[in-house]
Design an enzyme around this catalytic site. Structure first.
Site, PDB file in Angstrom:
ATOM      1  N   ARG A  66     -43.265  24.969  16.120  1.00  0.00           N
ATOM      2  CA  ARG A  66     -42.831  24.546  14.792  1.00  0.00           C
ATOM      3  C   ARG A  66     -42.694  23.035  14.731  1.00  0.00           C
ATOM      4  NH1 ARG A  66     -37.756  28.303  13.233  1.00  0.00           N
ATOM      5  NH2 ARG A  66     -37.096  26.282  12.440  1.00  0.00           N
ATOM      6  N   LYS A  98     -30.878  34.156  17.071  1.00  0.00           N
ATOM      7  CA  LYS A  98     -30.667  35.037  15.913  1.00  0.00           C
ATOM      8  C   LYS A  98     -31.948  35.781  15.538  1.00  0.00           C
ATOM      9  CE  LYS A  98     -29.533  31.623  13.205  1.00  0.00           C
ATOM     10  NZ  LYS A  98     -29.795  30.521  14.169  1.00  0.00           N
ATOM     11  N   ARG A 116     -30.767  18.950  12.789  1.00  0.00           N
ATOM     12  CA  ARG A 116     -30.364  20.337  12.553  1.00  0.00           C
ATOM     13  C   ARG A 116     -29.026  20.661  13.202  1.00  0.00           C
ATOM     14  NH1 ARG A 116     -35.530  22.697  14.811  1.00  0.00           N
ATOM     15  NH2 ARG A 116     -34.731  24.798  14.460  1.00  0.00           N
ATOM     16  N   ARG A 161     -39.613  26.804  22.418  1.00  0.00           N
ATOM     17  CA  ARG A 161     -39.934  27.904  21.497  1.00  0.00           C
ATOM     18  C   ARG A 161     -41.377  27.826  21.010  1.00  0.00           C
ATOM     19  NH1 ARG A 161     -36.119  29.343  16.478  1.00  0.00           N
ATOM     20  NH2 ARG A 161     -36.508  27.193  15.830  1.00  0.00           N
ATOM     21  N   ARG A 174     -25.845  29.276   4.617  1.00  0.00           N
ATOM     22  CA  ARG A 174     -25.890  28.125   5.510  1.00  0.00           C
ATOM     23  C   ARG A 174     -24.767  27.134   5.231  1.00  0.00           C
ATOM     24  NH1 ARG A 174     -30.939  28.678   8.511  1.00  0.00           N
ATOM     25  NH2 ARG A 174     -31.540  26.678   9.365  1.00  0.00           N
TER      26      ARG A 174
HETATM   27  P1  ADP Z   1     -33.392  27.666  12.892  1.00  0.00           P
HETATM   28  O1  ADP Z   1     -32.728  28.991  12.948  1.00  0.00           O
HETATM   29  O2  ADP Z   1     -34.245  27.359  14.051  1.00  0.00           O
HETATM   30  O3  ADP Z   1     -32.498  26.531  12.473  1.00  0.00           O
HETATM   31  P2  ADP Z   1     -34.622  28.449  10.352  1.00  0.00           P
HETATM   32  O4  ADP Z   1     -35.931  29.055  10.539  1.00  0.00           O
HETATM   33  O5  ADP Z   1     -33.458  29.318  10.009  1.00  0.00           O
HETATM   34  O6  ADP Z   1     -34.366  27.597  11.659  1.00  0.00           O
HETATM   35  O7  ADP Z   1     -34.681  27.296   9.250  1.00  0.00           O
HETATM   36  C1  ADP Z   1     -35.659  26.290   9.307  1.00  0.00           C
HETATM   37  C2  ADP Z   1     -35.426  25.310   8.181  1.00  0.00           C
HETATM   38  O8  ADP Z   1     -35.572  25.991   6.926  1.00  0.00           O
HETATM   39  C3  ADP Z   1     -34.033  24.694   8.130  1.00  0.00           C
HETATM   40  O9  ADP Z   1     -33.915  23.550   8.958  1.00  0.00           O
HETATM   41  C4  ADP Z   1     -33.912  24.343   6.649  1.00  0.00           C
HETATM   42  O10 ADP Z   1     -34.656  23.191   6.327  1.00  0.00           O
HETATM   43  C5  ADP Z   1     -34.616  25.524   5.985  1.00  0.00           C
HETATM   44  N1  ADP Z   1     -33.679  26.617   5.656  1.00  0.00           N
HETATM   45  C6  ADP Z   1     -33.683  27.882   6.166  1.00  0.00           C
HETATM   46  N2  ADP Z   1     -32.707  28.617   5.633  1.00  0.00           N
HETATM   47  C7  ADP Z   1     -32.055  27.807   4.752  1.00  0.00           C
HETATM   48  C8  ADP Z   1     -30.941  27.987   3.884  1.00  0.00           C
HETATM   49  N3  ADP Z   1     -30.260  29.145   3.819  1.00  0.00           N
HETATM   50  N4  ADP Z   1     -30.556  26.920   3.115  1.00  0.00           N
HETATM   51  C9  ADP Z   1     -31.212  25.753   3.167  1.00  0.00           C
HETATM   52  N5  ADP Z   1     -32.257  25.523   3.969  1.00  0.00           N
HETATM   53  C10 ADP Z   1     -32.687  26.539   4.759  1.00  0.00           C
HETATM   54  P1  ADP Z   2     -32.860  31.268  16.097  1.00  0.00           P
HETATM   55  O1  ADP Z   2     -33.478  32.310  15.208  1.00  0.00           O
HETATM   56  O2  ADP Z   2     -31.368  31.439  16.239  1.00  0.00           O
HETATM   57  O3  ADP Z   2     -33.255  29.889  15.726  1.00  0.00           O
HETATM   58  P2  ADP Z   2     -34.705  32.300  18.161  1.00  0.00           P
HETATM   59  O4  ADP Z   2     -34.463  33.767  18.177  1.00  0.00           O
HETATM   60  O5  ADP Z   2     -35.938  31.798  17.517  1.00  0.00           O
HETATM   61  O6  ADP Z   2     -33.401  31.531  17.569  1.00  0.00           O
HETATM   62  O7  ADP Z   2     -34.622  31.789  19.671  1.00  0.00           O
HETATM   63  C1  ADP Z   2     -34.846  30.422  20.006  1.00  0.00           C
HETATM   64  C2  ADP Z   2     -35.691  30.348  21.274  1.00  0.00           C
HETATM   65  O8  ADP Z   2     -34.925  30.800  22.387  1.00  0.00           O
HETATM   66  C3  ADP Z   2     -36.941  31.203  21.251  1.00  0.00           C
HETATM   67  O9  ADP Z   2     -37.937  30.514  21.962  1.00  0.00           O
HETATM   68  C4  ADP Z   2     -36.536  32.486  21.970  1.00  0.00           C
HETATM   69  O10 ADP Z   2     -37.641  33.085  22.633  1.00  0.00           O
HETATM   70  C5  ADP Z   2     -35.516  31.978  22.972  1.00  0.00           C
HETATM   71  N1  ADP Z   2     -34.392  32.888  23.198  1.00  0.00           N
HETATM   72  C6  ADP Z   2     -33.833  33.764  22.317  1.00  0.00           C
HETATM   73  N2  ADP Z   2     -32.781  34.402  22.872  1.00  0.00           N
HETATM   74  C7  ADP Z   2     -32.642  33.894  24.131  1.00  0.00           C
HETATM   75  C8  ADP Z   2     -31.729  34.145  25.216  1.00  0.00           C
HETATM   76  N3  ADP Z   2     -30.724  35.027  25.102  1.00  0.00           N
HETATM   77  N4  ADP Z   2     -31.898  33.438  26.353  1.00  0.00           N
HETATM   78  C9  ADP Z   2     -32.907  32.529  26.482  1.00  0.00           C
HETATM   79  N5  ADP Z   2     -33.804  32.246  25.500  1.00  0.00           N
HETATM   80  C10 ADP Z   2     -33.676  32.926  24.340  1.00  0.00           C
END
Ligand code: ADP
Ligand code: ADP
Ligand code: ZN
Length: 235
Positions: A175, A28, A186, A142, A103
């Site tokens: 991270r 995303k 998660r 990542r 979420r």
């Molecule tokens: P990813 O897409 O890798 O799950 P995010 O960067 O979106 O991670 O979120 C990281 C952490 O931040 C989540 O595991 C949660 O603890 C918190 N978080 C992010 N967005 C929200 C939300 N809308 N509501 C509650 N917690 C959130």
């Molecule tokens: P999210 O925001 O949904 O948590 P990220 O955009 O941070 O996801 O992507 C998660 C990891 O996967 C990152 O290390 C990114 O570089 C990698 N990634 C993103 N899109 C793809 C894809 N289509 N194929 C393989 N790896 C990807």
């Protein structure tokens, strides 16, 4: 927003109010950053906002940290405040890409109310479908830029020079929640709390499902097609 007189100014285009939905690691953030930049609208990532607050050691950031490190959701009042501020910001007048919010159903309902007050409507919810197996590989490899938050992947999207952000020269780091125990939590939180939003938005008629298993370029094309309104795949 009306589109009375035709002009070639991009500011006359219909505002884009996009929500990116999908499991952690689905891609995303990668796609949201790219699309937001090309459309000239802000990328609103609640995760990035929280990590930014934490880097500044604000009370919000410090309170959020304990939840984030465990992979649990941060309490809703904190999230609501962050999102409300961003949506009311003049920078958001022409649209936004929301990434990581809402979420759960509580957040989705409060969000709907907020949009009503702001007289805005969701243009489309893009649902990134990716298997647990891919998610785990993506999260484990990542790396994130400390300065501009750009995501990289050791194998799938490596930086040109190791450990350094291509875009801003910042340092890349892993991270603290991209470790096995937090990843497991998660994924469970996603399945229990967030996944029901797929049906919620499908019933609202705004959902477009994206095959997130493709490589980054393929996902990019699917995202652009869904945003342009070209026959999104059925969910
Ligand atoms: P990813 O897409 O890798 O799950 P995010 O960067 O979106 O991670 O979120 C990281 C952490 O931040 C989540 O595991 C949660 O603890 C918190 N978080 C992010 N967005 C929200 C939300 N809308 N509501 C509650 N917690 C959130
Ligand atoms: P999210 O925001 O949904 O948590 P990220 O955009 O941070 O996801 O992507 C998660 C990891 O996967 C990152 O290390 C990114 O570089 C990698 N990634 C993103 N899109 C793809 C894809 N289509 N194929 C393989 N790896 C990807
Ligand atoms: Zn950077």
């Amino acid at each position: 927003m009306t589109s009375g007189t035709p002009t070639n100014g991009s500011h006359q285009r219909r505002a884009l109010h996009l929500v990116f939905l999908g499991p952690p690691g689905a891609g995303k953030g990668t796609q949201a950053a790219r699309l937001a930049q090309s459309a000239g609208i802000p990328h609103l990532s609640t995760g990035d906002m929280l990590r930014h607050a934490l880097a500044l050691a604000t009370p919000t950031g410090l309170e959020a940290k304990q939840y984030m490190d465990r992979g649990e959701l941060v309490p809703f009042p904190i999230i609501l405040r962050l999102v409300r501020d961003k949506l009311q910001d003049p920078a958001s007048a022409r649209g936004w890409v929301l990434d990581g919010f809402p979420r759960n159903l509580e957040q989705a309902r409060a969000f709907a109310e907020m949009l009503g007050e702001l007289r805005r409507e969701i243009t489309r919810v893009l649902y990134f479908k990716v298997s647990d197996e891919s998610v785990i590989r993506r999260l484990a490899g990542r790396r994130i830029c400390r300065r501009c938050q750009s995501p990289y992947h050791l194998e799938f999207s490596p930086p040109k020079s190791e450990g350094i952000c291509d875009r801003c020269g910042g340092e890349l780091y892993q991270r603290s929640d991209d470790v096995e125990a937090a990843i497991r939590t998660r994924l469970r939180v996603y399945a229990d709390e967030t996944d029901p939003l797929v049906d919620f938005y499908r019933r609202a008629g705004v959902l477009a499902a994206i095959d997130g298993e493709q490589e980054i370029e393929g996902v990019k094309r699917a995202v652009d097609a869904a945003v342009a309104g070209a026959s999104p795949r059925a969910g």
